[in-house]
Motif scaffolding. Structure first.
Motif, PDB file in Angstrom:
ATOM      1  N   ILE A 194       0.911  -1.091  -0.171  1.00  0.00           N
ATOM      2  CA  ILE A 194       0.099   0.022   0.121  1.00  0.00           C
ATOM      3  C   ILE A 194       0.669   1.404   0.089  1.00  0.00           C
ATOM      4  N   GLY A 195       2.093   1.211   0.645  1.00  0.00           N
ATOM      5  CA  GLY A 195       3.036   2.473   0.721  1.00  0.00           C
ATOM      6  C   GLY A 195       3.531   2.546  -0.436  1.00  0.00           C
ATOM      7  N   GLU A 207      12.911   8.891  -4.892  1.00  0.00           N
ATOM      8  CA  GLU A 207      12.709   8.084  -3.565  1.00  0.00           C
ATOM      9  C   GLU A 207      11.828   6.966  -3.726  1.00  0.00           C
ATOM     10  N   ALA A 208      10.839   7.210  -4.886  1.00  0.00           N
ATOM     11  CA  ALA A 208       9.705   6.084  -4.942  1.00  0.00           C
ATOM     12  C   ALA A 208      10.593   4.966  -5.571  1.00  0.00           C
ATOM     13  N   LEU A 209      11.372   4.926  -6.433  1.00  0.00           N
ATOM     14  CA  LEU A 209      12.168   3.876  -6.852  1.00  0.00           C
ATOM     15  C   LEU A 209      12.875   3.322  -5.656  1.00  0.00           C
ATOM     16  N   MET A 249       2.055   5.565   6.238  1.00  0.00           N
ATOM     17  CA  MET A 249       2.475   6.790   6.361  1.00  0.00           C
ATOM     18  C   MET A 249       4.102   7.153   6.493  1.00  0.00           C
ATOM     19  N   ASN A 250       4.726   5.982   6.775  1.00  0.00           N
ATOM     20  CA  ASN A 250       6.228   6.184   6.759  1.00  0.00           C
ATOM     21  C   ASN A 250       6.912   6.524   5.534  1.00  0.00           C
ATOM     22  N   ASN A 251       6.049   5.693   4.355  1.00  0.00           N
ATOM     23  CA  ASN A 251       6.582   5.974   3.104  1.00  0.00           C
ATOM     24  C   ASN A 251       6.175   7.437   2.730  1.00  0.00           C
TER      25      ASN A 251
END
Length: 340
Positions: A54-55, A115-117, A93-95
């Motif tokens: 989910i994150g 950052e996503a990768l 939340m952390n992601n």
């Protein structure tokens, strides 16, 4: 954004797709998750599920929106909408906290993508580390019991608790896995059973109410579960029914292990009482619906209590297996999960 493929996430032609976990195991169907409304809808319906996944899906979507030209204010609004989509799973939340830091940078579009990768690659490594640490706790000839789904469907990598089981199987140490069907949406029966079959791991599917009789007969050597949030005192929120298993395991002297990445820790949550528990639709309990249609088995006016998660107290947990290694009850008592 470059093309990307995990078990449950796909980036193609700069669009985000998710593997519909409501359609499995009968059909592998990829759905667009290319807008905030689409992804939030998938999260609510559990078409995309698993705390790490989910994150990660939310992070990827934010990066894609930035790449398409969304401005900082639009991205900030999208981030907060996604954050509210699943209140119990702290990985989200952390992601998103890390994506929020990226959004504050001058070149935020490039920073959000990077950052996503990075989060995707990080999750793969976290899963591998959890599997390595956890498999050391599995004894030869083990008959293991697991609840809900914690494999590659729920992460970017090999999974958490199911990753441990898969590696232990490769090492020749798993005789059988008891798979709880996991009410109310049967993630164990639909997803974990399918993943174990794909991996060639021997398993037997059981209803959630059968675990006690198996433990009483000495047929369970350890219980392995994942987590949606770990509080600072070691309490764990996980799919409803996990607490019951922990109580049963304690009574029958069966080790009870929680496998989760660092992104599941919430050092600012003091204990399980402070973890918000999502309440889900009454229809998940009063009947069932699918490609075959809908069946209602309860009275139409039946009142339903349907929490998605419960909380297992730290006192019932034998060890927490993180990507950083095995955490013992003594470690937790000494404040290892407390804010540094």
């Amino acid at each position: 954004m470059p093309s990307l493929q995990t078990t449950s996430l796909r980036i193609a032609d700069n669009r985000l797709f998710i593997l519909d976990q409501q359609a499995l195991p009968q059909e592998k169907r990829w759905l667009s998750a290319d807008t905030v409304d689409e992804l939030v809808g998938h999260i609510h319906a559990l078409r995309v599920r698993g705390a790490p996944l989910i994150g990660l899906s939310a992070s990827l979507l934010l990066a894609l929106l930035a790449e398409r030209g969304a401005n900082r204010d639009e991205l900030a609004m999208a981030l907060e909408t996604l954050r509210a989509a699943r209140p119990t799973a702290v990985n989200l939340m952390n992601n998103l906290d890390r994506m929020k830091q990226a959004l504050a940078q001058e070149e935020y579009a490039q920073t959000l993508m990077a950052e996503a990768l990075h989060l995707i690659e990080e999750d793969k490594q976290l899963c591998d580390n959890i599997a390595q640490a956890g498999s050391s706790l599995v004894k030869a000839g083990s008959r293991l019991l697991t609840h809900c789904n914690t494999g590659g469907l729920a992460t970017a990598g090999v999974g958490t608790a199911l990753g441990v089981i898969a590696l232990a199987h490769q090492q020749g140490k798993v005789a059988n896995v008891w798979v709880d069907e996991t009410r109310p949406l049967l993630q164990g029966g639909r997803l974990t059973a399918w993943e174990l079959g794909e991996l060639g791991v021997p398993y037997q599917l059981i209803t959630d109410s059968m675990a006690a009789s198996l433990m009483a007969k000495g047929q369970v050597d350890a219980v392995w579960v994942g987590a949606d949030r770990i509080a600072a005192n070691g309490d764990v929120a996980n799919k409803i029914g996990t607490y019951s298993l922990a109580v049963l395991a304690k009574f029958h002297n069966v080790p009870f292990y929680v496998a989760a990445p660092q992104t599941t820790l919430d050092p600012h949550c003091p204990n399980g009482d402070a973890i918000p528990i999502e309440q889900r639709s009454q229809a998940e309990v009063t009947g069932v619906s699918g490609s075959f249609g809908a069946v209602q088995w309860a009275p139409t006016d039946a009142q339903v209590y349907n929490p998605a998660f419960d909380v297992t107290p730290a006192a019932l947990i034998s060890a927490w297996v993180l990507d950083s290694g095995i955490v013992t009850p003594a470690d937790v008592a000494n404040g290892i999960f407390q804010p540094g």
